[in-house]
Motif scaffolding. Sequence first.
Motif, mmCIF file in Angstrom:
data_model
loop_
_atom_site.group_PDB
_atom_site.id
_atom_site.type_symbol
_atom_site.label_atom_id
_atom_site.label_comp_id
_atom_site.label_asym_id
_atom_site.label_seq_id
_atom_site.Cartn_x
_atom_site.Cartn_y
_atom_site.Cartn_z
ATOM 1 N N PHE A 218 57.038 42.028 -35.546
ATOM 2 C CA PHE A 218 58.111 42.623 -34.768
ATOM 3 C C PHE A 218 59.431 42.009 -35.210
ATOM 4 C CE2 PHE A 218 54.262 42.498 -32.249
ATOM 5 C CZ PHE A 218 54.155 43.799 -31.752
ATOM 6 N N PHE A 219 60.473 42.850 -35.281
ATOM 7 C CA PHE A 219 61.793 42.378 -35.676
ATOM 8 C C PHE A 219 62.722 42.476 -34.470
ATOM 9 C CE2 PHE A 219 59.813 43.879 -39.589
ATOM 10 C CZ PHE A 219 59.998 42.776 -40.409
ATOM 11 N N GLU A 220 63.297 41.337 -34.079
ATOM 12 C CA GLU A 220 64.129 41.295 -32.891
ATOM 13 C C GLU A 220 65.410 40.527 -33.180
ATOM 14 O OE1 GLU A 220 62.049 39.946 -29.476
ATOM 15 O OE2 GLU A 220 60.418 41.392 -29.718
ATOM 16 N N THR A 221 66.445 40.812 -32.383
ATOM 17 C CA THR A 221 67.715 40.098 -32.506
ATOM 18 C C THR A 221 68.137 39.581 -31.138
ATOM 19 O OG1 THR A 221 69.021 42.108 -32.149
ATOM 20 C CG2 THR A 221 68.472 41.533 -34.432
ATOM 21 N N THR A 222 68.933 38.527 -31.159
ATOM 22 C CA THR A 222 69.538 37.994 -29.938
ATOM 23 C C THR A 222 70.939 37.544 -30.274
ATOM 24 O OG1 THR A 222 69.239 36.451 -28.078
ATOM 25 C CG2 THR A 222 68.725 35.628 -30.272
ATOM 26 N N GLY A 223 71.824 37.572 -29.293
ATOM 27 C CA GLY A 223 73.214 37.236 -29.536
ATOM 28 C C GLY A 223 73.410 35.790 -29.930
ATOM 29 N N VAL A 224 74.511 35.517 -30.626
ATOM 30 C CA VAL A 224 74.813 34.162 -31.082
ATOM 31 C C VAL A 224 75.070 33.256 -29.882
ATOM 32 C CG1 VAL A 224 76.489 32.735 -32.305
ATOM 33 C CG2 VAL A 224 75.715 34.890 -33.304
ATOM 34 N N GLN A 225 74.438 32.111 -29.902
ATOM 35 C CA GLN A 225 74.627 31.078 -28.896
ATOM 36 C C GLN A 225 74.125 29.782 -29.526
ATOM 37 O OE1 GLN A 225 71.525 31.211 -25.730
ATOM 38 N NE2 GLN A 225 70.979 33.216 -26.577
ATOM 39 N N ASN A 226 74.001 28.724 -28.757
ATOM 40 C CA ASN A 226 73.382 27.519 -29.287
ATOM 41 C C ASN A 226 72.005 27.875 -29.824
ATOM 42 O OD1 ASN A 226 71.395 25.156 -28.825
ATOM 43 N ND2 ASN A 226 73.397 24.170 -28.847
ATOM 44 N N ARG A 227 71.790 27.600 -31.096
ATOM 45 C CA ARG A 227 70.568 28.094 -31.742
ATOM 46 C C ARG A 227 69.302 27.489 -31.149
ATOM 47 N NH1 ARG A 227 72.911 28.026 -37.938
ATOM 48 N NH2 ARG A 227 73.648 30.189 -37.959
ATOM 49 N N ALA A 228 69.346 26.185 -30.860
ATOM 50 C CA ALA A 228 68.179 25.554 -30.265
ATOM 51 C C ALA A 228 67.857 26.179 -28.919
ATOM 52 C CB ALA A 228 68.411 24.052 -30.114
ATOM 53 N N ASP A 229 68.892 26.452 -28.112
ATOM 54 C CA ASP A 229 68.671 27.085 -26.811
ATOM 55 C C ASP A 229 68.111 28.492 -26.981
ATOM 56 O OD1 ASP A 229 69.564 24.858 -25.485
ATOM 57 O OD2 ASP A 229 71.589 25.632 -25.134
ATOM 58 N N ALA A 230 68.644 29.237 -27.959
ATOM 59 C CA ALA A 230 68.157 30.598 -28.196
ATOM 60 C C ALA A 230 66.686 30.594 -28.584
ATOM 61 C CB ALA A 230 68.991 31.263 -29.290
ATOM 62 N N ILE A 231 66.315 29.658 -29.438
ATOM 63 C CA ILE A 231 64.918 29.573 -29.861
ATOM 64 C C ILE A 231 64.020 29.209 -28.690
ATOM 65 C CG2 ILE A 231 63.301 28.219 -31.258
ATOM 66 C CD1 ILE A 231 65.520 28.091 -33.399
ATOM 67 N N MET A 232 64.428 28.229 -27.906
ATOM 68 C CA MET A 232 63.594 27.817 -26.783
ATOM 69 C C MET A 232 63.456 28.922 -25.745
ATOM 70 S SD MET A 232 62.476 25.051 -27.813
ATOM 71 C CE MET A 232 61.400 24.973 -26.386
ATOM 72 N N GLU A 233 64.509 29.707 -25.546
ATOM 73 C CA GLU A 233 64.411 30.846 -24.629
ATOM 74 C C GLU A 233 63.366 31.836 -25.119
ATOM 75 O OE1 GLU A 233 68.204 32.641 -24.109
ATOM 76 O OE2 GLU A 233 69.105 30.867 -23.170
ATOM 77 N N GLN A 234 63.371 32.097 -26.413
ATOM 78 C CA GLN A 234 62.412 33.053 -26.973
ATOM 79 C C GLN A 234 60.993 32.488 -26.988
ATOM 80 O OE1 GLN A 234 62.888 36.332 -27.984
ATOM 81 N NE2 GLN A 234 64.829 36.017 -26.903
ATOM 82 N N VAL A 235 60.859 31.178 -27.212
ATOM 83 C CA VAL A 235 59.544 30.541 -27.127
ATOM 84 C C VAL A 235 58.947 30.771 -25.749
ATOM 85 C CG1 VAL A 235 58.375 28.295 -26.979
ATOM 86 C CG2 VAL A 235 59.874 28.792 -28.914
#
Length: 281
Positions: A218-235
């Motif tokens: 699956f290919f998904e996008t999320t808006g720019v933010q703190n990258r570590a926070d973005a990754i942990m949210e998606q985890v």
Amino acid sequence: MRTVLIPTDFSKNALHALRYAQELYKCERACFFIFHAYADEVYGEYKTASHEQIAQRKADKKQEIERNLDQMLEEVVGTPPNPLHTYESIASFDTLVDGINDFVDDMNIDLVIMGTKGETSNHKTTFGSYTIEVFKYVKCPVLAVPEEFEYRQPKNILFPTDYMLPYKRRELKLLGDLAGKFKSNVYCLYITDFEELSPRQEDNKMFLEEVLTRPYIFFETTGVQNRADAIMEQVSEKNADMLVMVNSRHSFFEDMLYRSTVDLLSLKMKIPFLVMQNLNR
């Protein structure tokens, strides 16, 4: 047959990594190389010693480590042993990174699996300094397993990427084979505020689709933010069982390492972290 190298310092988390490796390849032919590098242990305390003292220390340390390796294998082989698995132990008079790199080249190792300390350790990060050195400089995929992580099949895999890297086919095939046998979902996450991809990004995205045919991708996008926070949210959102990133010069992963963002990520990381290399082997 899959070839897997497990570096050990004879700690609880190193043993945990070996047990994780056994479960991960439970139904597959695999050879596990249990590896300990001990040059630093010989020279560290004897900087002004004579050649004779160093030689004796080296011989004594080698015997001690070989006994410890044999004892470790006795603990994990199992009764009855898995007929698909074989084991070899290696005591290497070398530094950790150089020793691993030489052995990876000599034995054409597919994957390095190593244990990492938990949040409650003195380092206060999941990834200790040795793990980060292995991430950065070993020319082989490295899977870091947190000490407190209880094995479960990697059904959901998060793969943050900006599609800028010319991925190595061998590295992606390792991921594809691993995810394919578990019928996993692989979520390719692009952190961006732009919807359109460049021609280079489109080509690399297409290459991912061509190679990762066995799992569901699956290919998904999320808006720019703190990258570590973005990754942990998606985890959390994807209930991910594994995080995958690619190490390359000028990559997002390298940027994380040199800016210490990896410390922020590692403090919260509760799942195995697979670092694929974009280096010539």
